[in-house]
Scaffold this active site. Structure first.
Site, PDB file in Angstrom:
ATOM      1  N   THR A   1      17.275 -64.606 -25.411  1.00 44.56           N
ATOM      2  CA  THR A   1      18.239 -63.810 -26.173  1.00 44.56           C
ATOM      3  C   THR A   1      18.986 -62.826 -25.274  1.00 44.56           C
ATOM      4  O   THR A   1      19.820 -62.054 -25.747  1.00 44.56           O
ATOM      5  CB  THR A   1      17.528 -63.042 -27.302  1.00 44.56           C
ATOM      6  OG1 THR A   1      16.455 -62.270 -26.743  1.00 44.56           O
ATOM      7  CG2 THR A   1      16.943 -64.006 -28.332  1.00 44.56           C
TER       8      THR A   1
ATOM      9  N   HIS B   1      12.354 -58.358 -20.734  1.00 42.31           N
ATOM     10  CA  HIS B   1      12.115 -56.925 -20.580  1.00 42.31           C
ATOM     11  C   HIS B   1      10.618 -56.654 -20.727  1.00 42.31           C
ATOM     12  O   HIS B   1       9.823 -57.592 -20.955  1.00 42.31           O
ATOM     13  CB  HIS B   1      12.935 -56.119 -21.594  1.00 42.31           C
ATOM     14  CG  HIS B   1      12.752 -56.550 -23.024  1.00 42.31           C
ATOM     15  ND1 HIS B   1      11.594 -56.309 -23.747  1.00 42.31           N
ATOM     16  CD2 HIS B   1      13.580 -57.217 -23.867  1.00 42.31           C
ATOM     17  CE1 HIS B   1      11.711 -56.799 -24.964  1.00 42.31           C
ATOM     18  NE2 HIS B   1      12.914 -57.358 -25.071  1.00 42.31           N
TER      19      HIS B   1
ATOM     20  N   HIS C   1       8.187 -58.174 -23.231  1.00 41.64           N
ATOM     21  CA  HIS C   1       7.682 -59.538 -23.063  1.00 41.64           C
ATOM     22  C   HIS C   1       6.429 -59.589 -22.190  1.00 41.64           C
ATOM     23  O   HIS C   1       5.775 -60.639 -22.127  1.00 41.64           O
ATOM     24  CB  HIS C   1       8.749 -60.428 -22.408  1.00 41.64           C
ATOM     25  CG  HIS C   1       9.965 -60.642 -23.249  1.00 41.64           C
ATOM     26  ND1 HIS C   1      11.187 -60.039 -22.980  1.00 41.64           N
ATOM     27  CD2 HIS C   1      10.160 -61.395 -24.364  1.00 41.64           C
ATOM     28  CE1 HIS C   1      12.075 -60.428 -23.880  1.00 41.64           C
ATOM     29  NE2 HIS C   1      11.490 -61.233 -24.727  1.00 41.64           N
TER      30      HIS C   1
ATOM     31  N   LYS D   1      13.515 -58.379 -37.273  1.00 43.06           N
ATOM     32  CA  LYS D   1      14.935 -58.045 -37.251  1.00 43.06           C
ATOM     33  C   LYS D   1      15.424 -57.712 -38.659  1.00 43.06           C
ATOM     34  O   LYS D   1      15.082 -58.387 -39.620  1.00 43.06           O
ATOM     35  CB  LYS D   1      15.759 -59.216 -36.688  1.00 43.06           C
ATOM     36  CG  LYS D   1      15.438 -59.542 -35.233  1.00 43.06           C
ATOM     37  CD  LYS D   1      15.812 -58.391 -34.315  1.00 43.06           C
ATOM     38  CE  LYS D   1      15.472 -58.688 -32.876  1.00 43.06           C
ATOM     39  NZ  LYS D   1      15.772 -57.560 -31.982  1.00 43.06           N
TER      40      LYS D   1
ATOM     41  N   ARG E   1      20.979 -62.269 -36.269  1.00 45.05           N
ATOM     42  CA  ARG E   1      21.323 -62.198 -34.851  1.00 45.05           C
ATOM     43  C   ARG E   1      22.710 -62.790 -34.599  1.00 45.05           C
ATOM     44  O   ARG E   1      23.163 -63.667 -35.336  1.00 45.05           O
ATOM     45  CB  ARG E   1      20.315 -62.988 -34.014  1.00 45.05           C
ATOM     46  CG  ARG E   1      18.921 -62.399 -33.945  1.00 45.05           C
ATOM     47  CD  ARG E   1      18.032 -63.333 -33.162  1.00 45.05           C
ATOM     48  NE  ARG E   1      16.647 -62.877 -33.120  1.00 45.05           N
ATOM     49  CZ  ARG E   1      16.131 -62.114 -32.168  1.00 45.05           C
ATOM     50  NH1 ARG E   1      16.908 -61.702 -31.186  1.00 45.05           N
ATOM     51  NH2 ARG E   1      14.869 -61.751 -32.187  1.00 45.05           N
TER      52      ARG E   1
ATOM     53  N   GLN F   1       9.718 -73.496 -34.795  1.00 46.71           N
ATOM     54  CA  GLN F   1       8.610 -73.017 -33.961  1.00 46.71           C
ATOM     55  C   GLN F   1       7.336 -73.792 -34.276  1.00 46.71           C
ATOM     56  O   GLN F   1       6.542 -74.080 -33.376  1.00 46.71           O
ATOM     57  CB  GLN F   1       8.388 -71.509 -34.169  1.00 46.71           C
ATOM     58  CG  GLN F   1       7.309 -70.957 -33.239  1.00 46.71           C
ATOM     59  CD  GLN F   1       7.237 -69.448 -33.229  1.00 46.71           C
ATOM     60  OE1 GLN F   1       8.251 -68.773 -33.305  1.00 46.71           O
ATOM     61  NE2 GLN F   1       6.028 -68.913 -33.144  1.00 46.71           N
TER      62      GLN F   1
ATOM     63  N   ASP G   1       3.984 -59.906 -34.816  1.00 44.67           N
ATOM     64  CA  ASP G   1       5.076 -60.281 -35.719  1.00 44.67           C
ATOM     65  C   ASP G   1       5.273 -61.794 -35.788  1.00 44.67           C
ATOM     66  O   ASP G   1       6.055 -62.287 -36.607  1.00 44.67           O
ATOM     67  CB  ASP G   1       6.382 -59.595 -35.287  1.00 44.67           C
ATOM     68  CG  ASP G   1       6.826 -59.967 -33.878  1.00 44.67           C
ATOM     69  OD1 ASP G   1       5.980 -60.463 -33.102  1.00 44.67           O
ATOM     70  OD2 ASP G   1       7.998 -59.763 -33.550  1.00 44.67           O
TER      71      ASP G   1
ATOM     72  N   LYS H   1      10.384 -45.820 -29.438  1.00 44.28           N
ATOM     73  CA  LYS H   1      10.164 -47.241 -29.203  1.00 44.28           C
ATOM     74  C   LYS H   1       9.710 -47.496 -27.775  1.00 44.28           C
ATOM     75  O   LYS H   1      10.311 -47.006 -26.824  1.00 44.28           O
ATOM     76  CB  LYS H   1      11.440 -48.028 -29.505  1.00 44.28           C
ATOM     77  CG  LYS H   1      11.227 -49.530 -29.541  1.00 44.28           C
ATOM     78  CD  LYS H   1      12.451 -50.243 -30.082  1.00 44.28           C
ATOM     79  CE  LYS H   1      12.197 -51.748 -30.171  1.00 44.28           C
ATOM     80  NZ  LYS H   1      13.361 -52.468 -30.727  1.00 44.28           N
TER      81      LYS H   1
ATOM     82  N   LYS I   1      11.973 -48.425 -24.149  1.00 39.65           N
ATOM     83  CA  LYS I   1      13.340 -47.927 -24.235  1.00 39.65           C
ATOM     84  C   LYS I   1      13.426 -46.559 -23.558  1.00 39.65           C
ATOM     85  O   LYS I   1      12.505 -45.745 -23.637  1.00 39.65           O
ATOM     86  CB  LYS I   1      13.773 -47.772 -25.695  1.00 39.65           C
ATOM     87  CG  LYS I   1      13.852 -49.076 -26.461  1.00 39.65           C
ATOM     88  CD  LYS I   1      15.125 -49.835 -26.131  1.00 39.65           C
ATOM     89  CE  LYS I   1      15.287 -51.043 -27.045  1.00 39.65           C
ATOM     90  NZ  LYS I   1      16.512 -51.782 -26.763  1.00 39.65           N
ATOM     91  N   THR I   2      14.554 -46.303 -22.900  1.00 36.70           N
ATOM     92  CA  THR I   2      14.844 -44.983 -22.343  1.00 36.70           C
ATOM     93  C   THR I   2      16.266 -44.634 -22.756  1.00 36.70           C
ATOM     94  O   THR I   2      16.930 -45.397 -23.452  1.00 36.70           O
ATOM     95  CB  THR I   2      14.754 -44.991 -20.801  1.00 36.70           C
ATOM     96  OG1 THR I   2      15.817 -45.817 -20.289  1.00 36.70           O
ATOM     97  CG2 THR I   2      13.415 -45.521 -20.329  1.00 36.70           C
TER      98      THR I   2
END
Length: 418
Positions: free
Chosen positions: A40, A45, A48, A82, A86, A173, A194, A230, A233-234
Site C-alpha cells: 500500500t 514501516h 510491519h 480502516k 482505500r 485472503q 485486526d 499512535k 508516528k511522529t
C-alpha cells in the site's frame, strides 16, 4: 526457551486457534507458516516489523517462513482497521511497490540458510489468473454473507459503507491461505489482531476444501503507546524502513525517545535480547531511569537490525555531536541526516561575512541584531562560539566543503549549503 513460551513471555500472542494442537505440531515438526504484506506504499514501516520479526523467531526455531507480498490483494485494499474506502492504486504502481517490499523483507528473513530458508511469494501468481466465474463458483460459494457480515473488519464499516470490492478482500485472503496450504503445505498464518476474522475465514475455507485438514491461526497484538498516541508516528509522519524516507538517525531517535512505560514492552516485542537481558534493563528503568539504559539498548538493537552497524554508529555520532556541540566531528552524510529538517540556505558565494550571512539566511532579522547576537556569544559556527564581528564564513571551512551549521541560542540550528 520453547517457542510458544517465548512468544508468551514477549506478549506476542493475542489469539490462537487450537493452542494445544499448535503446540504439539511445533514440538513434533518443522512447519511452514506465512504472513502477508500488502504493497500500500513504496516501503514498509515499523508497524510491519512485529509480524516480520515473529516470522524470524519461527525461522530461528527451525520452521519455514513464507513472506507473502500482496500483489493482488494490494489492488483491492483490506478494510480491516480502516474507517473509509482505500484509494485504489494502478497495477504498475502496486507491482513496483511489491518489488521494493520484497527487498526489504530480505533484511530480516534468511533466504540462504540450507536447513529452513525463507520463501517470498506473491499472491498475484494465483489470483491474477483467476477468472470471475471460477472465483464465484469455486471460492465464493464457501462463504455465507451472514458469516462475513459478522466479522469485525466488515462490521466496523457497515455504518460508513463498504464496497463489494473491499467486502471481497476476506475471500481473497482466505484463498491465499488455501493455495499456500495446498501448494506449500503451509499450516499456520500469523498476523495482527485486526486480521483475526480474515485468518479464521481462511481456516474455514481450508476445512471445507481439504479432507482431514489441520491448519492454525495466530494473531499478534497491535502495538500501542502508553500516552495514547499512535505507535510509529511522529510529527514528521510514519517511521519507514526505507532510509530515504526515514533516515537512520531519525529511526534511532524514534526508539531513544520511547516512554519509560513502553520501553520494556518494546524490547520484548522487537528485539532478540534474552529474558535475563530484558529483566536487567527493566531493573535499570526502576532504579536509574535517568540513564535511559533500556531506551539506548532498544535504539541500538533496532537501528543495527534495520540499517546495519555502520548506520547505527552514524546515528550515535550525530546524537553525541548535537549533545556536546562538536559539530565539526561529523561527516557530510551525518550532517545531512542530523539536520535534514532544519531551515537551510544556499550560499551564493564561496566567502561571505558572518553578519551578512545571518541576515541573508534569516537567522537574525537585521544587521544590528546580527551584531548583537555575535557580540553576546549567541552564535556558533560548526559548534564553535563566534564573537568576532568581522568573521568570514568560507566554503573552505565547511564540512566536506559543503556544509556550515550555524546555531543561534541554545537550540535553533540552520544549515548553510555551499
Amino acid at each position: 526457551m520453547e517457542l510458544l513460551k517465548d512468544l508468551e513471555f514477549r506478549g506476542l500472542i493475542s489469539q490462537v486457534t487450537d493452542e494445544e494442537g499448535l503446540k504439539k505440531v511445533l514440538e513434533d515438526e518443522q512447519i511452514r507458516l506465512y504472513s502477508g504484506f500488502d504493497p500500500t506504499a513504496d516501503s514498509l514501516h515499523i508497524g510491519h516489523l512485529l509480524p516480520i520479526l515473529t516470522l524470524r523467531r519461527f525461522q530461528i526455531a527451525g520452521h519455514h517462513p513464507i513472506a507473502l507480498v500482496g500483489g493482488a490483494t494490494g489492488l483491492i485494499g483490506d478494510p480491516s482497521g480502516k474507517k473509509a474506502e482505500r484509494t485504489l492504486n494502478t497495477g504498475d504502481i502496486v507491482e513496483e511497490w511489491s518489488n521494493r517490499i520484497k527487498g526489504q523483507l530480505s533484511r530480516f528473513l534468511d533466504f540462504e540458510v540450507q536447513k529452513n530458508p525463507a520463501v517470498i511469494a506473491n499472491n498475484f501468481d494465483w489470483i491474477g489468473s483467476l477468472d470471475v466465474i471460477s472465483f464465484l463458483r469455486d471460492v465464493g460459494k464457501n462463504f455465507g454473507v451472514n458469516y462475513m457480515l459478522a466479522k469485525d473488519s466488515v462490521q466496523s464499516r457497515i455504518e460508513t459503507g463498504i464496497s463489494f470490492t473491499e467486502f471481497s478482500y476476506m475471500i481473497l485472503q482466505s484463498y491465499d491461505f488455501l493455495k499456500l496450504y495446498q501448494e506449500e503445505s503451509c499450516r499456520l498464518q500469523i498476523g495482527g489482531s485486526d486480521q483475526w476474522g480474515n485468518i479464521t475465514a481462511g481456516l474455514e475455507l481450508i476445512r471445507k476444501s481439504e479432507e482431514d485438514a489441520k491448519a492454525f491461526g495466530l494473531t499478534i497484538p497491535l502495538v500501542t503507546k502508553a500516552d495514547g498516541t499512535k505507535f510509529g508516528k511522529t510529527e514528521g509522519g510514519a517511521i519507514w524502513l526505507d532510509r530515504e524516507k526515514t533516515s537512520p538517525y531519525e529511526f534511532y531517535q524514534f526508539w531513544i525517545n520511547t516512554d519509560d512505560r513502553d520501553v520494556i514492552k518494546y524490547l520484548k516485542f522487537f528485539t532478540f535480547l534474552s529474558r535475563d537481558e530484558i529483566d536487567a534493563l527493566q531493573k535499570e528503568v526502576v532504579d536509574a531511569p535517568e540513564k535511559r539504559s533500556a531506551q539506548k539498548a532498544l535504539a541500538q538493537e533496532m537501528t543495527a537490525m534495520v540499517h546495519g552497524e555502520e548506520s547505527l554508529q552514524q546515528a550515535v555520532n550525530i546524537s553525541r555531536a548535537l549533545f556536546s556541540g562538536d559539530i565539526a566531528a561529523l561527516t557530510a552524510d551525518e550532517i545531512e541526516q542530523g539536520f535534514k529538517d532544519v531551515p537551510s540556505f544556499d550560499a551564493a558565494e564561496e566567502e561571505v561575512s558572518l553578519i551578512d550571512l545571518l541576515v541573508a539566511a534569516k537567522i537574525s532579522p537585521s544587521k544590528r541584531q546580527a551584531r548583537e547576537d555575535i557580540s553576546n556569544g549567541a552564535v556558533y559556527v560548526n559548534g564553535e562560539r563566534q564573537q568576532e564581528l568581522d568573521y568570514t564564513v568560507a566554503k573552505e571551512d565547511a564540512i566536506a566543503q559543503k556544509y556550515i551549521v550555524i546555531r543561534r541560542g541554545k537550540k535553533k540550528y540552520y544549515l548553510i549549503n555551499f
